[in-house]
Design a protein around this motif. Structure first.
Motif, PDB file in Angstrom:
ATOM      1  N   ASN A  56       0.826  -1.204   0.000  1.00  0.00           N
ATOM      2  CA  ASN A  56       0.000   0.000   0.000  1.00  0.00           C
ATOM      3  C   ASN A  56       0.866   1.263   0.000  1.00  0.00           C
ATOM      4  OD1 ASN A  56      -2.523   1.147  -0.137  1.00  0.00           O
ATOM      5  ND2 ASN A  56      -2.805   1.242   2.076  1.00  0.00           N
ATOM      6  N   SER A  57       1.937   1.228  -0.805  1.00  0.00           N
ATOM      7  CA  SER A  57       2.877   2.349  -0.823  1.00  0.00           C
ATOM      8  C   SER A  57       3.116   2.880  -2.239  1.00  0.00           C
ATOM      9  CB  SER A  57       4.204   1.920  -0.207  1.00  0.00           C
ATOM     10  OG  SER A  57       4.795   0.892  -0.981  1.00  0.00           O
ATOM     11  N   LEU A  58       2.109   2.809  -3.065  1.00  0.00           N
ATOM     12  CA  LEU A  58       2.215   3.240  -4.455  1.00  0.00           C
ATOM     13  C   LEU A  58       1.376   4.494  -4.642  1.00  0.00           C
ATOM     14  CD1 LEU A  58       2.318   1.257  -7.565  1.00  0.00           C
ATOM     15  CD2 LEU A  58       0.173   2.427  -7.261  1.00  0.00           C
ATOM     16  N   SER A  59       1.871   5.403  -5.450  1.00  0.00           N
ATOM     17  CA  SER A  59       1.142   6.628  -5.733  1.00  0.00           C
ATOM     18  C   SER A  59       0.990   6.777  -7.245  1.00  0.00           C
ATOM     19  CB  SER A  59       1.918   7.814  -5.160  1.00  0.00           C
ATOM     20  OG  SER A  59       1.344   9.020  -5.572  1.00  0.00           O
ATOM     21  N   MET A  60      -0.242   7.028  -7.707  1.00  0.00           N
ATOM     22  CA  MET A  60      -0.501   7.252  -9.138  1.00  0.00           C
ATOM     23  C   MET A  60      -1.089   8.644  -9.297  1.00  0.00           C
ATOM     24  SD  MET A  60      -2.021   3.916 -11.057  1.00  0.00           S
ATOM     25  CE  MET A  60      -3.321   3.552  -9.928  1.00  0.00           C
ATOM     26  N   SER A  61      -0.647   9.328 -10.324  1.00  0.00           N
ATOM     27  CA  SER A  61      -1.204  10.657 -10.591  1.00  0.00           C
ATOM     28  C   SER A  61      -1.184  10.921 -12.094  1.00  0.00           C
ATOM     29  CB  SER A  61      -0.407  11.726  -9.850  1.00  0.00           C
ATOM     30  OG  SER A  61       0.935  11.700 -10.252  1.00  0.00           O
ATOM     31  N   PRO A  62      -2.118  11.770 -12.554  1.00  0.00           N
ATOM     32  CA  PRO A  62      -2.109  12.108 -13.982  1.00  0.00           C
ATOM     33  C   PRO A  62      -0.923  13.004 -14.309  1.00  0.00           C
ATOM     34  CG  PRO A  62      -3.829  13.319 -12.841  1.00  0.00           C
ATOM     35  CD  PRO A  62      -3.217  12.383 -11.839  1.00  0.00           C
ATOM     36  N   ILE A  63      -0.462  12.921 -15.526  1.00  0.00           N
ATOM     37  CA  ILE A  63       0.604  13.806 -15.990  1.00  0.00           C
ATOM     38  C   ILE A  63      -0.069  15.105 -16.422  1.00  0.00           C
ATOM     39  CG2 ILE A  63       2.382  14.177 -17.728  1.00  0.00           C
ATOM     40  CD1 ILE A  63       2.842  11.142 -17.713  1.00  0.00           C
ATOM     41  N   VAL A  64       0.170  16.160 -15.670  1.00  0.00           N
ATOM     42  CA  VAL A  64      -0.491  17.432 -15.912  1.00  0.00           C
ATOM     43  C   VAL A  64       0.269  18.254 -16.939  1.00  0.00           C
ATOM     44  CG1 VAL A  64      -1.334  19.555 -14.849  1.00  0.00           C
ATOM     45  CG2 VAL A  64      -1.401  17.419 -13.568  1.00  0.00           C
ATOM     46  N   PHE A  65       1.567  18.305 -16.782  1.00  0.00           N
ATOM     47  CA  PHE A  65       2.392  19.087 -17.703  1.00  0.00           C
ATOM     48  C   PHE A  65       3.124  18.143 -18.634  1.00  0.00           C
ATOM     49  CE2 PHE A  65       2.095  21.674 -13.843  1.00  0.00           C
ATOM     50  CZ  PHE A  65       1.472  22.784 -14.389  1.00  0.00           C
ATOM     51  N   PRO A  66       2.852  18.219 -19.913  1.00  0.00           N
ATOM     52  CA  PRO A  66       3.534  17.348 -20.866  1.00  0.00           C
ATOM     53  C   PRO A  66       5.052  17.514 -20.827  1.00  0.00           C
ATOM     54  CG  PRO A  66       1.645  18.380 -21.889  1.00  0.00           C
ATOM     55  CD  PRO A  66       1.839  19.037 -20.547  1.00  0.00           C
ATOM     56  N   LYS A  67       5.715  16.533 -21.353  1.00  0.00           N
ATOM     57  CA  LYS A  67       7.170  16.428 -21.318  1.00  0.00           C
ATOM     58  C   LYS A  67       7.879  17.639 -21.941  1.00  0.00           C
ATOM     59  CE  LYS A  67      10.146  12.453 -21.762  1.00  0.00           C
ATOM     60  NZ  LYS A  67      10.277  11.164 -22.379  1.00  0.00           N
ATOM     61  N   GLU A  68       8.748  18.250 -21.164  1.00  0.00           N
ATOM     62  CA  GLU A  68       9.674  19.297 -21.619  1.00  0.00           C
ATOM     63  C   GLU A  68       9.023  20.394 -22.444  1.00  0.00           C
ATOM     64  OE1 GLU A  68      12.535  16.893 -23.633  1.00  0.00           O
ATOM     65  OE2 GLU A  68      12.968  15.776 -21.813  1.00  0.00           O
ATOM     66  N   GLY A  69       7.818  20.780 -22.109  1.00  0.00           N
ATOM     67  CA  GLY A  69       7.166  21.888 -22.783  1.00  0.00           C
ATOM     68  C   GLY A  69       6.789  21.643 -24.236  1.00  0.00           C
ATOM     69  N   SER A  70       6.917  20.416 -24.705  1.00  0.00           N
ATOM     70  CA  SER A  70       6.613  20.125 -26.110  1.00  0.00           C
ATOM     71  C   SER A  70       5.115  20.048 -26.368  1.00  0.00           C
ATOM     72  CB  SER A  70       7.264  18.804 -26.517  1.00  0.00           C
ATOM     73  OG  SER A  70       6.647  17.724 -25.835  1.00  0.00           O
ATOM     74  N   GLY A  71       4.342  19.943 -25.277  1.00  0.00           N
ATOM     75  CA  GLY A  71       2.900  19.826 -25.438  1.00  0.00           C
ATOM     76  C   GLY A  71       2.438  18.411 -25.712  1.00  0.00           C
ATOM     77  N   GLU A  72       3.366  17.466 -25.755  1.00  0.00           N
ATOM     78  CA  GLU A  72       3.019  16.071 -26.013  1.00  0.00           C
ATOM     79  C   GLU A  72       3.198  15.237 -24.761  1.00  0.00           C
ATOM     80  OE1 GLU A  72       4.956  14.271 -29.318  1.00  0.00           O
ATOM     81  OE2 GLU A  72       4.641  15.997 -30.607  1.00  0.00           O
ATOM     82  N   LEU A  73       2.336  14.256 -24.623  1.00  0.00           N
ATOM     83  CA  LEU A  73       2.475  13.305 -23.521  1.00  0.00           C
ATOM     84  C   LEU A  73       3.541  12.280 -23.880  1.00  0.00           C
ATOM     85  CD1 LEU A  73      -1.299  12.756 -22.726  1.00  0.00           C
ATOM     86  CD2 LEU A  73       0.369  13.851 -21.242  1.00  0.00           C
ATOM     87  N   PRO A  74       4.188  11.692 -22.871  1.00  0.00           N
ATOM     88  CA  PRO A  74       5.164  10.633 -23.145  1.00  0.00           C
ATOM     89  C   PRO A  74       4.511   9.492 -23.925  1.00  0.00           C
ATOM     90  CG  PRO A  74       5.182  11.258 -20.831  1.00  0.00           C
ATOM     91  CD  PRO A  74       4.028  11.954 -21.457  1.00  0.00           C
ATOM     92  N   LYS A  75       5.295   8.820 -24.749  1.00  0.00           N
ATOM     93  CA  LYS A  75       4.738   7.758 -25.596  1.00  0.00           C
ATOM     94  C   LYS A  75       5.449   6.431 -25.410  1.00  0.00           C
ATOM     95  CE  LYS A  75       2.928  10.853 -29.048  1.00  0.00           C
ATOM     96  NZ  LYS A  75       3.098  11.496 -30.308  1.00  0.00           N
ATOM     97  N   HIS A  76       5.886   6.159 -24.189  1.00  0.00           N
ATOM     98  CA  HIS A  76       6.491   4.850 -23.918  1.00  0.00           C
ATOM     99  C   HIS A  76       6.074   4.398 -22.530  1.00  0.00           C
ATOM    100  CE1 HIS A  76       9.232   1.499 -24.267  1.00  0.00           C
ATOM    101  NE2 HIS A  76       9.597   1.750 -23.020  1.00  0.00           N
ATOM    102  N   CYS A  77       5.223   3.373 -22.486  1.00  0.00           N
ATOM    103  CA  CYS A  77       4.757   2.830 -21.214  1.00  0.00           C
ATOM    104  C   CYS A  77       5.851   1.943 -20.627  1.00  0.00           C
ATOM    105  CB  CYS A  77       3.478   2.028 -21.416  1.00  0.00           C
ATOM    106  SG  CYS A  77       2.830   1.333 -19.882  1.00  0.00           S
ATOM    107  N   ALA A  78       6.282   2.274 -19.418  1.00  0.00           N
ATOM    108  CA  ALA A  78       7.371   1.540 -18.774  1.00  0.00           C
ATOM    109  C   ALA A  78       6.990   0.094 -18.474  1.00  0.00           C
ATOM    110  CB  ALA A  78       7.778   2.249 -17.484  1.00  0.00           C
ATOM    111  N   LEU A  79       5.744  -0.151 -18.122  1.00  0.00           N
ATOM    112  CA  LEU A  79       5.331  -1.512 -17.771  1.00  0.00           C
ATOM    113  C   LEU A  79       5.092  -2.392 -19.001  1.00  0.00           C
ATOM    114  CD1 LEU A  79       2.983  -0.713 -14.782  1.00  0.00           C
ATOM    115  CD2 LEU A  79       5.166  -1.897 -14.677  1.00  0.00           C
TER     116      LEU A  79
END
Length: 156
Positions: A56-79
């Motif tokens: 019970n020590s995991l935290s999930m949150s939405p990505i509010v600010f896209p990567k490095e100001g590019s306006g795009e969300l990351p496109k590689h799921c780590a899992l």
């Protein structure tokens, strides 16, 4: 079904994680629902995430600010180790952070919901008839199965 309440309250009272119990019911739930739902291609991260979910020590949150100001969300799921749009980030207890897709998030969330409900039962916070408790557990098992198949909670 009377056994559900007794098994959960009795055999788990000394455990931190409900699924560390020797109860047949909980072992079956773990093997049939939790493990398949929490199995991802990246086995190293899968083990860390599963451990964090159980603790019970995991935290999930939405990505509010896209990567490095590019306006795009990351496109590689780590899992999943694949090119999926990642709208969420997961932070583990050791401050490891990873970007995950909606599909991975739904699977983790369904598993967390089930394990938290089991914890609540163990702590005596659920004051319902054993039949109601059993069917609530079944609802959570169904959510894990649907998340594993790729359905999101909003879809009917």
């Amino acid at each position: 079904m009377v056994l559900v309440g007794r098994v959960l309250r009795g055999s788990i009272a000394n455990s931190q994680s409900p699924l560390r119990s020797k109860s047949e019911f909980l072992q079956r739930l773990y093997n049939e629902d939790v493990v398949p739902c929490m199995t991802f291609p990246n086995l190293n991260l899968t083990a860390k995430v599963l451990e964090a979910v159980e603790a019970n020590s995991l935290s999930m949150s939405p990505i509010v600010f896209p990567k490095e100001g590019s306006g795009e969300l990351p496109k590689h799921c780590a899992l999943f180790e694949s090119a999926l749009i990642c709208q969420f980030k997961v932070t583990l207890e050791d401050c490891t952070t990873m970007e995950i897709s909606q599909l991975a998030r739904n699977r983790i969330a369904a598993t967390c919901e089930c394990l938290n409900y089991l914890r609540y039962i163990c702590e005596g916070l659920v004051k319902a008839h054993h039949n109601e408790v059993f069917w609530e557990i079944m609802k959570r098992r169904k959510k894990m199965s649907l998340a594993k198949l790729g359905y999101s909670p909003d879809e009917d």
